[in-house]
Design a protein around this motif. Structure first.
Motif, PDB file in Angstrom:
ATOM      1  N   ASP A 202     -42.365  -8.610   8.687  1.00  0.00           N
ATOM      2  CA  ASP A 202     -42.623  -7.181   8.545  1.00  0.00           C
ATOM      3  C   ASP A 202     -44.069  -6.927   8.130  1.00  0.00           C
ATOM      4  O   ASP A 202     -44.724  -5.996   8.634  1.00  0.00           O
ATOM      5  CB  ASP A 202     -41.668  -6.568   7.523  1.00  0.00           C
ATOM      6  CG  ASP A 202     -40.281  -6.345   8.093  1.00  0.00           C
ATOM      7  OD1 ASP A 202     -40.137  -6.389   9.335  1.00  0.00           O
ATOM      8  OD2 ASP A 202     -39.344  -6.142   7.311  1.00  0.00           O
ATOM      9  N   HIS A 206     -46.416  -4.755  10.729  1.00  0.00           N
ATOM     10  CA  HIS A 206     -46.920  -3.440  10.343  1.00  0.00           C
ATOM     11  C   HIS A 206     -48.430  -3.460  10.104  1.00  0.00           C
ATOM     12  O   HIS A 206     -49.110  -2.448  10.338  1.00  0.00           O
ATOM     13  CB  HIS A 206     -46.201  -2.947   9.099  1.00  0.00           C
ATOM     14  CG  HIS A 206     -44.729  -2.755   9.291  1.00  0.00           C
ATOM     15  ND1 HIS A 206     -44.190  -2.181  10.414  1.00  0.00           N
ATOM     16  CD2 HIS A 206     -43.661  -3.077   8.502  1.00  0.00           C
ATOM     17  CE1 HIS A 206     -42.883  -2.140  10.323  1.00  0.00           C
ATOM     18  NE2 HIS A 206     -42.531  -2.674   9.174  1.00  0.00           N
ATOM     19  N   VAL A 211     -49.392   0.353  11.134  1.00  0.00           N
ATOM     20  CA  VAL A 211     -48.379   1.393  10.971  1.00  0.00           C
ATOM     21  C   VAL A 211     -48.650   2.145   9.676  1.00  0.00           C
ATOM     22  O   VAL A 211     -48.657   1.545   8.588  1.00  0.00           O
ATOM     23  CB  VAL A 211     -46.959   0.789  10.972  1.00  0.00           C
ATOM     24  CG1 VAL A 211     -45.912   1.880  10.784  1.00  0.00           C
ATOM     25  CG2 VAL A 211     -46.708   0.044  12.273  1.00  0.00           C
ATOM     26  N   LYS A 214     -46.909   1.661   6.004  1.00  0.00           N
ATOM     27  CA  LYS A 214     -46.305   0.336   5.866  1.00  0.00           C
ATOM     28  C   LYS A 214     -47.319  -0.797   5.977  1.00  0.00           C
ATOM     29  O   LYS A 214     -47.008  -1.932   5.623  1.00  0.00           O
ATOM     30  CB  LYS A 214     -45.211   0.149   6.923  1.00  0.00           C
ATOM     31  CG  LYS A 214     -44.012   1.064   6.735  1.00  0.00           C
ATOM     32  CD  LYS A 214     -42.902   0.735   7.709  1.00  0.00           C
ATOM     33  CE  LYS A 214     -41.678   1.611   7.464  1.00  0.00           C
ATOM     34  NZ  LYS A 214     -40.570   1.291   8.402  1.00  0.00           N
ATOM     35  N   CYS A 262     -45.715  -2.190  22.615  1.00  0.00           N
ATOM     36  CA  CYS A 262     -44.422  -1.489  22.620  1.00  0.00           C
ATOM     37  C   CYS A 262     -43.876  -1.352  24.035  1.00  0.00           C
ATOM     38  O   CYS A 262     -42.661  -1.498  24.256  1.00  0.00           O
ATOM     39  CB  CYS A 262     -44.571  -0.117  21.970  1.00  0.00           C
ATOM     40  SG  CYS A 262     -44.926  -0.169  20.208  1.00  0.00           S
ATOM     41  N   CYS A 281     -36.141  -0.691  19.528  1.00  0.00           N
ATOM     42  CA  CYS A 281     -37.020  -0.675  18.359  1.00  0.00           C
ATOM     43  C   CYS A 281     -38.440  -0.223  18.700  1.00  0.00           C
ATOM     44  O   CYS A 281     -39.229   0.042  17.791  1.00  0.00           O
ATOM     45  CB  CYS A 281     -37.076  -2.062  17.705  1.00  0.00           C
ATOM     46  SG  CYS A 281     -35.481  -2.744  17.241  1.00  0.00           S
ATOM     47  N   ASP A 283     -41.324   2.181  19.913  1.00  0.00           N
ATOM     48  CA  ASP A 283     -41.701   3.579  20.088  1.00  0.00           C
ATOM     49  C   ASP A 283     -43.046   3.599  20.808  1.00  0.00           C
ATOM     50  O   ASP A 283     -44.111   3.430  20.193  1.00  0.00           O
ATOM     51  CB  ASP A 283     -41.801   4.273  18.733  1.00  0.00           C
ATOM     52  CG  ASP A 283     -42.006   5.781  18.864  1.00  0.00           C
ATOM     53  OD1 ASP A 283     -42.437   6.222  19.946  1.00  0.00           O
ATOM     54  OD2 ASP A 283     -41.717   6.507  17.904  1.00  0.00           O
ATOM     55  N   LYS A 288     -45.543   1.909  17.618  1.00  0.00           N
ATOM     56  CA  LYS A 288     -45.036   1.137  16.489  1.00  0.00           C
ATOM     57  C   LYS A 288     -43.597   0.721  16.753  1.00  0.00           C
ATOM     58  O   LYS A 288     -42.920   1.275  17.623  1.00  0.00           O
ATOM     59  CB  LYS A 288     -45.121   1.931  15.191  1.00  0.00           C
ATOM     60  CG  LYS A 288     -44.292   3.209  15.171  1.00  0.00           C
ATOM     61  CD  LYS A 288     -44.471   3.927  13.840  1.00  0.00           C
ATOM     62  CE  LYS A 288     -43.620   5.200  13.775  1.00  0.00           C
ATOM     63  NZ  LYS A 288     -43.803   5.897  12.484  1.00  0.00           N
ATOM     64  N   CYS A 289     -43.150  -0.272  16.004  1.00  0.00           N
ATOM     65  CA  CYS A 289     -41.784  -0.771  16.112  1.00  0.00           C
ATOM     66  C   CYS A 289     -41.041  -0.431  14.827  1.00  0.00           C
ATOM     67  O   CYS A 289     -41.586  -0.581  13.727  1.00  0.00           O
ATOM     68  CB  CYS A 289     -41.768  -2.284  16.336  1.00  0.00           C
ATOM     69  SG  CYS A 289     -42.575  -2.832  17.845  1.00  0.00           S
ATOM     70  N   ARG A 290     -39.827   0.013  14.963  1.00  0.00           N
ATOM     71  CA  ARG A 290     -39.061   0.395  13.789  1.00  0.00           C
ATOM     72  C   ARG A 290     -37.593   0.044  14.007  1.00  0.00           C
ATOM     73  O   ARG A 290     -37.135  -0.119  15.143  1.00  0.00           O
ATOM     74  CB  ARG A 290     -39.210   1.891  13.525  1.00  0.00           C
ATOM     75  CG  ARG A 290     -38.838   2.775  14.703  1.00  0.00           C
ATOM     76  CD  ARG A 290     -39.188   4.215  14.443  1.00  0.00           C
ATOM     77  NE  ARG A 290     -38.892   5.076  15.586  1.00  0.00           N
ATOM     78  CZ  ARG A 290     -39.248   6.349  15.650  1.00  0.00           C
ATOM     79  NH1 ARG A 290     -39.908   6.898  14.639  1.00  0.00           N
ATOM     80  NH2 ARG A 290     -38.955   7.079  16.714  1.00  0.00           N
ATOM     81  N   GLY A 291     -36.870  -0.065  12.902  1.00  0.00           N
ATOM     82  CA  GLY A 291     -35.436  -0.332  12.980  1.00  0.00           C
ATOM     83  C   GLY A 291     -35.077  -1.760  13.317  1.00  0.00           C
ATOM     84  O   GLY A 291     -33.967  -2.021  13.748  1.00  0.00           O
TER      85      GLY A 291
END
Length: 612
Positions: A202, A206, A211, A214, A262, A281, A283, A288-291
């Motif tokens: 992570d 990030h 990001v 983060k 992404c 995940c 976006d 960015k990548c999330r979840g």
């Protein structure tokens, strides 16, 4: 046994809506009493041998995440003394602006003659490193330190001991020290590879993709950078309006590059069951990548990170690739001691390479703990028996059983009691029909086999789709030769054929394809008639020209699709890899499945089938 799902509940407890913190020892007191009694021995009946024996049980280690490590061991896992291996010998410090503990500068773990130790401007400002790594503290030494501390069940509250957070992080004497053999254990509590890997990933993801909120490369990190390091090109630059400009870091992607990553992740397709749908995940609009869950980070870090961030400069992508390879090697099912020694030596060097690029705020306790993972693997073995993945999945199943949210603990207990009753009753039914099993990619081992059959006809398999196809002469010949050379019973004949033909290794493939089937048919026609010989003669006659064609095939726990069938699907199962026989991967084969055929050999009293 405690790692298998039916018995996993025995190693868990339901604490309630709040964490018990140090009071977890109260919950563990009945367990400790049982373990002390079982260490002496309990008379137990062995139903298989129909006799009694003295059963003794010992606690190997505990499996927990890092906050629970502090609850169980008694060594606090917060602040600059959080590392339970380095203890007071750590060189962590608190950042002036960030306000958090930083484990920046790992040069003390390097060999004494390493060139990094003498660098004054690449790590902490105007400092060289002369100290060695912290000593490995034995369990007996730890027990000598804590035997004067109080147990939580005795006092009922946390006691703040003198110089806590300065020279030690002891908060209590763990109840596990009541076990008479614990001070002889080499590994008492495990560092959880799952959470360390996830947090490390992570931070990388990030920070590299910048990001907002983060990233570890924020304004406070740049202010701390000017205090602890000599990197004027990365320091905040004042503007005429009184604000500051943050120069772009060499380790971060531009907005367009982040969006490209992404987009690549959005279009990426993985084999069925290898990972979750990572496209959800990504976006693309925000770059960015999330979840991402723990296993998503596990797959991304070990398999995709060197590709996704390949646009970074060499001094950034190379150490990141080394981190990826370290966790890949660490999570292997088979570990070699010589390889673990190399990993233990190389990981501090990798962290030092990262420290030359990333700011001090990037290096929290999770990055530091990776230094000790290889050493724990030397003591405890493969991480699959020591990480939190099975317990996290079990707790996820337990939470999904909750129907009455006002009585969460009772719902979990009731649901588990029902599952335990079903599991117990399944022992009285044939084939355990009441026990739930995951059969998504499994096959029936007994399907299509009889008392005697050649090895190529005994593979357990399952298929989907069915249509007929007439093979051409060239296809039929190629399929026949492929079946022959992959049949175990034919291998002696193949070796004899190559010895008789006396051809070079480069010419052997074409020569086998052109001549082996006819030679083999002649050889089996003159051998003494036996049951095995009749099967070989039937095999030599070749398959039927009319074959069945499928689009999906299950074998050895894997699913395969034809390339045409994968179009439009979120997973990709048509790629194949076959390792060659020569060194260096010269003759390794990479390909795509275009067709799946079922060949039929009609001989003796059975119909024998093989899929290609």
């Amino acid at each position: 046994m405690c790692m298998s799902k039916p018995y996993m509940f025995l190693t868990c407890h339901i604490p309630g809506p709040s964490s018990p913190l140090d009071g977890i020892d109260v919950y563990l007191q009945p367990l400790i009493d049982d373990l002390k009694r079982l260490w002496i021995g309990q008379l137990t009946y062995d139903i298989a041998k129909r006799e009694n024996f003295n059963m003794r049980v010992a606690l190997m280690w505990t499996i927990n995440d890092f906050p629970a490590y502090g609850m169980l061991s008694g060594w606090g896992t917060h602040g600059r003394l959080a590392c339970p291996h380095c203890m007071e010998k750590t060189k962590a410090f608190t950042l002036d602006y960030g306000g958090k503990a930083s484990w920046f500068d790992h040069r003390m773990f390097l060999p004494e003659s390493h060139v990094f130790r003498r660098k004054r401007n690449m790590f902490r400002k105007d400092k060289i490193e002369k100290d060695g790594p912290p000593p490995k503290i034995t369990s007996r030494e730890v027990f000598r330190r804590v035997r004067g501390l109080s147990r939580f069940p005795d006092v009922g509250k946390r006691i703040r001991y003198h110089e806590y957070g300065e020279k030690h992080n002891w908060i209590k004497r763990s109840i596990f020290w009541d076990l008479p053999y614990l001070k002889d254990n080499l590994l008492r509590h495990n560092l959880d590879v799952m959470h360390i890997e996830k947090n490390f990933f992570d931070n990388i993801l990030h920070t590299v993709m910048n990001v907002s909120g983060k990233t570890k490369d924020n304004e406070k990190a740049r202010l701390d950078l000017s205090v602890y390091c000599k990197r004027p090109e990365m320091e905040l630059q004042p503007l005429p309006n009184g604000k500051f400009r943050k120069p772009k870091a060499v380790f971060s992607l531009t907005s367009n590059e982040a969006k490209s990553v992404c987009m690549w992740l959005k279009e990426l397709r993985m084999p069925d069951g290898y990972s979750s749908n990572l496209a959800r995940c990504a976006d693309v609009n925000k770059g960015k990548c999330r979840g991402m869950k723990s296993h998503d980070g596990h797959v991304f870090l070990q398999r995709l990170l060197p590709i996704a961030f390949s646009s970074l400069p060499n001094n950034v992508i190379k150490p990141l690739t080394e981190v990826s390879q370290f966790f890949k090697d660490l999570c292997a099912s088979t570990l070699r001691m010589d390889e673990l020694v190399k990993m233990d030596q190389n990981m501090p060097i990798t962290l030092c390479k990262l420290e030359q690029v990333f700011p001090p705020g990037f290096f929290d306790s999770m990055e530091h703990l990776s230094v000790h993972l290889a050493y724990e693997a030397m003591l405890g073995g493969p991480v699959q028996y020591r990480w939190m993945y099975p317990f996290e999945r079990f707790m996820g199943d337990a939470k999904r059983c909750v129907k009455n949210k006002a009585k969460v603990e009772g719902s979990i207990r009731t649901a588990y009691t029902l599952k335990e009753a079903n599991y117990f009753l399944s022992h009285y039914f044939k084939n355990g029909t009441l026990t739930p099993t995951n059969t998504r990619n499994e096959v029936d081992a007994a399907s299509g086999s009889h008392s005697f059959a050649l090895s190529v006809f005994c593979l357990p398999r399952r298929h989907v789709g069915n249509k007929e196809y007439w093979m051409k002469d060239e296809e039929l010949r190629s399929a026949e030769v492929h079946v022959l050379i992959n049949c175990t019973e034919v291998k002696p004949y193949l070796e004899a054929f190559l010895s008789w033909a006396n051809v070079s290794e480069q010419q052997s493939s074409s020569y086998i394809y052109a001549n082996f089937s006819e030679w083999f048919k002649h050889q089996v026609s003159i051998i003494e008639p036996t049951r095995g010989a009749s099967h070989l003669r039937g095999l030599a006659r070749g398959p039927e020209r009319l074959v069945k064609e499928y689009h999906t095939y299950f074998v050895n726990g894997y699913k395969f699709h034809t390339h045409a069938w994968t179009v439009g699907k979120k997973t990709y199962n048509s790629g194949v890899y076959v390792k060659g026989v020569r060194e260096g991967g010269v003759d390794d084969f990479y390909g795509v499945i275009k067709n799946i055929y079922e060949l039929s050999y009609q001989y003796v009293e059975h119909e024998n089938k093989v899929r290609l």
